[in-house]
Design a protein around this motif. Structure first.
Motif, PDB file in Angstrom:
ATOM      1  N   TRP A   1       0.833  -1.203   0.000  1.00 27.82           N
ATOM      2  CA  TRP A   1       0.000   0.000   0.000  1.00 27.82           C
ATOM      3  C   TRP A   1       0.870   1.256   0.000  1.00 27.82           C
ATOM      4  N   SER A   2       0.423   2.259  -0.748  1.00 25.71           N
ATOM      5  CA  SER A   2       1.057   3.579  -0.751  1.00 25.71           C
ATOM      6  C   SER A   2       0.004   4.633  -0.468  1.00 25.71           C
ATOM      7  N   LEU A   3       0.432   5.729   0.150  1.00 24.86           N
ATOM      8  CA  LEU A   3      -0.448   6.870   0.402  1.00 24.86           C
ATOM      9  C   LEU A   3      -0.073   7.999  -0.549  1.00 24.86           C
ATOM     10  N   ILE A   4      -1.074   8.684  -1.092  1.00 17.55           N
ATOM     11  CA  ILE A   4      -0.837   9.759  -2.055  1.00 17.55           C
ATOM     12  C   ILE A   4      -1.651  10.994  -1.670  1.00 17.55           C
ATOM     13  N   ASP A   5      -1.434  12.074  -2.403  1.00 16.15           N
ATOM     14  CA  ASP A   5      -2.227  13.308  -2.284  1.00 16.15           C
ATOM     15  C   ASP A   5      -2.186  13.886  -0.869  1.00 16.15           C
ATOM     16  N   PHE A   6      -1.067  14.508  -0.532  1.00 15.33           N
ATOM     17  CA  PHE A   6      -0.885  15.086   0.797  1.00 15.33           C
ATOM     18  C   PHE A   6      -1.277  16.564   0.852  1.00 15.33           C
ATOM     19  N   GLU A   7      -2.109  16.986  -0.065  1.00 17.42           N
ATOM     20  CA  GLU A   7      -2.513  18.388  -0.129  1.00 17.42           C
ATOM     21  C   GLU A   7      -3.369  18.792   1.073  1.00 17.42           C
ATOM     22  N   GLY A   8      -4.029  17.824   1.731  1.00 17.74           N
ATOM     23  CA  GLY A   8      -4.964  18.142   2.800  1.00 17.74           C
ATOM     24  C   GLY A   8      -6.306  18.556   2.217  1.00 17.74           C
ATOM     25  N   GLU A   9      -7.195  19.055   3.056  1.00 17.73           N
ATOM     26  CA  GLU A   9      -8.500  19.500   2.570  1.00 17.73           C
ATOM     27  C   GLU A   9      -8.313  20.807   1.813  1.00 17.73           C
ATOM     28  N   PRO A  10      -8.510  20.806   0.484  1.00 22.41           N
ATOM     29  CA  PRO A  10      -8.210  22.001  -0.316  1.00 22.41           C
ATOM     30  C   PRO A  10      -8.996  23.239   0.102  1.00 22.41           C
ATOM     31  N   ALA A  11     -10.177  23.041   0.695  1.00 22.36           N
ATOM     32  CA  ALA A  11     -11.002  24.197   1.062  1.00 22.36           C
ATOM     33  C   ALA A  11     -10.440  24.956   2.266  1.00 22.36           C
ATOM     34  N   LYS A  12      -9.571  24.304   3.038  1.00 22.79           N
ATOM     35  CA  LYS A  12      -9.028  24.955   4.229  1.00 22.79           C
ATOM     36  C   LYS A  12      -7.811  25.808   3.870  1.00 22.79           C
ATOM     37  N   PRO A  13      -7.550  26.886   4.620  1.00 28.67           N
ATOM     38  CA  PRO A  13      -6.370  27.715   4.355  1.00 28.67           C
ATOM     39  C   PRO A  13      -5.089  26.895   4.461  1.00 28.67           C
ATOM     40  N   LEU A  14      -4.095  27.283   3.666  1.00 26.18           N
ATOM     41  CA  LEU A  14      -2.834  26.543   3.630  1.00 26.18           C
ATOM     42  C   LEU A  14      -2.177  26.479   5.008  1.00 26.18           C
ATOM     43  N   ALA A  15      -2.192  27.581   5.741  1.00 25.73           N
ATOM     44  CA  ALA A  15      -1.566  27.597   7.067  1.00 25.73           C
ATOM     45  C   ALA A  15      -2.225  26.581   7.994  1.00 25.73           C
ATOM     46  N   GLU A  16      -3.531  26.429   7.900  1.00 27.26           N
ATOM     47  CA  GLU A  16      -4.238  25.467   8.739  1.00 27.26           C
ATOM     48  C   GLU A  16      -3.900  24.037   8.331  1.00 27.26           C
ATOM     49  N   ARG A  17      -3.750  23.796   7.030  1.00 28.35           N
ATOM     50  CA  ARG A  17      -3.421  22.451   6.555  1.00 28.35           C
ATOM     51  C   ARG A  17      -2.032  22.013   6.991  1.00 28.35           C
ATOM     52  N   ARG A  18      -1.160  22.970   7.296  1.00 31.15           N
ATOM     53  CA  ARG A  18       0.218  22.637   7.673  1.00 31.15           C
ATOM     54  C   ARG A  18       0.408  22.557   9.192  1.00 31.15           C
ATOM     55  N   LEU A  19      -0.649  22.713   9.957  1.00 26.92           N
ATOM     56  CA  LEU A  19      -0.527  22.653  11.412  1.00 26.92           C
ATOM     57  C   LEU A  19      -0.351  21.209  11.890  1.00 26.92           C
ATOM     58  N   PRO A  20       0.480  20.976  12.902  1.00 20.78           N
ATOM     59  CA  PRO A  20       0.535  19.645  13.515  1.00 20.78           C
ATOM     60  C   PRO A  20      -0.808  19.287  14.144  1.00 20.78           C
ATOM     61  N   GLN A  21      -1.202  18.033  14.009  1.00 22.01           N
ATOM     62  CA  GLN A  21      -2.471  17.558  14.549  1.00 22.01           C
ATOM     63  C   GLN A  21      -2.281  16.151  15.094  1.00 22.01           C
ATOM     64  N   PRO A  22      -3.156  15.700  15.984  1.00 16.11           N
ATOM     65  CA  PRO A  22      -3.059  14.309  16.429  1.00 16.11           C
ATOM     66  C   PRO A  22      -3.203  13.360  15.250  1.00 16.11           C
ATOM     67  N   ALA A  23      -2.389  12.321  15.227  1.00 14.78           N
ATOM     68  CA  ALA A  23      -2.412  11.366  14.114  1.00 14.78           C
ATOM     69  C   ALA A  23      -3.771  10.690  13.974  1.00 14.78           C
ATOM     70  N   VAL A  24      -4.539  10.657  15.046  1.00 16.62           N
ATOM     71  CA  VAL A  24      -5.827   9.986  15.003  1.00 16.62           C
ATOM     72  C   VAL A  24      -6.803  10.685  14.054  1.00 16.62           C
ATOM     73  N   ARG A  25      -6.503  11.920  13.673  1.00 17.89           N
ATOM     74  CA  ARG A  25      -7.369  12.572  12.686  1.00 17.89           C
ATOM     75  C   ARG A  25      -7.394  11.778  11.388  1.00 17.89           C
ATOM     76  N   ASP A  26      -6.215  11.326  10.928  1.00 18.35           N
ATOM     77  CA  ASP A  26      -6.168  10.497   9.722  1.00 18.35           C
ATOM     78  C   ASP A  26      -6.897   9.173   9.936  1.00 18.35           C
ATOM     79  N   VAL A  27      -6.728   8.595  11.107  1.00 14.11           N
ATOM     80  CA  VAL A  27      -7.390   7.326  11.419  1.00 14.11           C
ATOM     81  C   VAL A  27      -8.899   7.491  11.320  1.00 14.11           C
ATOM     82  N   ALA A  28      -9.427   8.564  11.897  1.00 16.08           N
ATOM     83  CA  ALA A  28     -10.865   8.807  11.860  1.00 16.08           C
ATOM     84  C   ALA A  28     -11.360   8.945  10.421  1.00 16.08           C
TER      85      ALA A  28
END
Length: 439
Positions: free
Chosen positions: A326-353
């Protein structure tokens, strides 16, 4: 705010005027156009670069254009600055772009880079060969992708913002860590403008024969097969990426203040969704407890580690190669959110959810329902994650419930606005999440 036009060539002064009527009709119909539902009032040119001579039979211009739109706030109608979009106008853009990347060309304000190892480190990019036959991918997506001879794929970002784009930043960081789960960038396109550098596109190895997780899951569902082994392997792959990101980039600790802010944001999004979708109203008090429980834990002294994450992880962002990796792609984040917000550290469980919600969507998309399919996938994914990451996401049920609830609320709002027929899927999750599992 005024914006200087960067003309890096001899583009005709009437270029934008001639494009205006065409863009007004064509641009709002594109999937990647972010301003749907609001009229376009005009365009302004951000940059124009001549890639091929305009007076030749094969003229080609690279254009960054800002679309201005009208919106109606409480105080009355107003015009927004609008989003910036990348356009290629002319002939043979695919061939020109690959050759520019191969030769590290600099054309006006455009810069084409190739991936190279840093001292003592190896980025597995390989060389870029010329003459590869291009084909445009027709699958619906928020950007545009060109495949070159089953060797490379170039993702052209359509909605352009200044700053460090995670779709380049994170794969580069993972490549330097030697993480094999993410294709390493082989090249990238940049625009050097007055307000900094803008990422325009990323070239990566094309995973020939790979199937995305969404298609694979639906295929197995159609055959009545379970997806447990694949879900477990996907959990391991996700954990490996998270572990590499935590090594490659700084992590932070979320204490009481940060967790309170996180919970408040989730509560605010819930309240906005309730106003827009009255069906949520009866569930709102129970859903709110998912967020207040998180704030209560933080008040008791509980802390969490936050790091860089994928930010928009679901089955469609995962590729399974013919050998089962398996490979993961498209690390752009949610495009509708501001770029600064997409680059913030977050708990890894966000991806899990996000992935847990994706299993739910797949189960409800099948023509023939397979009882317990999503539940078994969810459990297997968390088990695989624990095997590779050392920590099972289910051991932090309050944080996991908060993120999954936040995602389900977002889905309700999205489906109500764009795909009403899909609304029962997140509403079923809302009903389940409004009754928390026993500790």
């Amino acid at each position: 705010m005024s914006e200087a036009v960067i003309r890096t060539d001899a583009s005709p002064p009437g270029l934008l005027a001639s494009l205006d009527p065409l863009l007004r009709e064509w641009l709002p119909r594109q999937r990647w156009f972010a301003g749907k539902g609001r009229p376009v009032t005009g365009f302004s040119l951000v940059a124009a670069t001549e890639l091929l001579p305009a007076d030749s039979r094969l003229g080609l211009h690279h254009v960054l254009v800002r679309a201005h739109q009208r919106h109606t706030p409480a105080g009355g109608a107003a015009e927004e600055p609008g989003d910036c979009y990348q356009l290629l106008i002319g002939t043979r853009p695919a061939e020109v772009l690959l050759e520019a990347l191969r030769t590290r060309a600099r054309i006006g304000g455009l810069r084409f880079e190739r991936g190279e190892p840093e001292p003592g480190q190896e980025i597995r990019t390989g060389g870029i060969r010329g003459g590869l036959v291009p084909r445009l991918m027709t699958a619906e997506q928020s950007n545009s992708s060109i495949v070159y001879g089953d060797t490379f794929i170039l993702k052209l970002l359509r909605r352009i913002v200044p700053g460090v784009n995670p779709d380049l930043e994170l794969p580069l960081a993972l490549a330097r860590e030697g993480c094999p789960r993410v294709p390493a960038p082989a090249g990238w396109m940049m625009a050097d403008l007055a307000d900094g550098s803008w990422v325009l596109g990323v070239l990566q190895p094309y995973l020939q024969g790979a199937t995305d997780g969404w298609e694979l899951a639906l295929r197995e569902l159609a055959k009545g097969e379970d997806f447990v082994a694949e879900a477990r392997a996907l959990g391991r792959a996700t954990a490996e990426v998270h572990t590499a990101l935590a090594r490659a980039l700084p992590t932070v600790t979320l204490g009481h203040t940060q967790a309170r802010r996180l919970a408040d944001g989730m509560i605010e999004r819930l309240e906005e969704a309730v106003q827009a979708v009255p069906l949520l109203r009866s569930y709102a008090p129970a859903l709110r407890t998912a967020f207040t429980a998180l704030a209560d834990l933080a008040a008791e002294g509980r802390t969490w580690t936050a790091q860089r994450v994928h930010g928009d992880l679901h089955l469609g962002q995962c590729l399974r190669s013919p050998d089962g990796e398996w490979s993961l792609i498209d690390f752009e984040g949610e495009p509708a959110k501001p770029l600064a917000e997409r680059r913030l550290p977050q708990p890894a469980v966000r991806d899990v959810a996000g992935m847990l919600r994706s299993f739910d969507y797949a189960a409800h998309s099948a023509e023939v329902r397979v009882p317990g399919w999503a539940e078994s996938c969810r459990a297997a994914y968390c088990t695989g994650y624990a095997q590779a990451g050392g920590r099972d996401p289910r051991t932090d049920p309050v944080l996991l419930r908060a993120y999954e609830t936040d995602k389900a609320v977002y889905e309700v709002l999205y489906e109500a606005r764009h795909r009403p027929d899909w609304l029962p899927v997140p509403l079923a999750a809302v009903r389940r999440l409004s009754v928390p599992e026993p500790a």
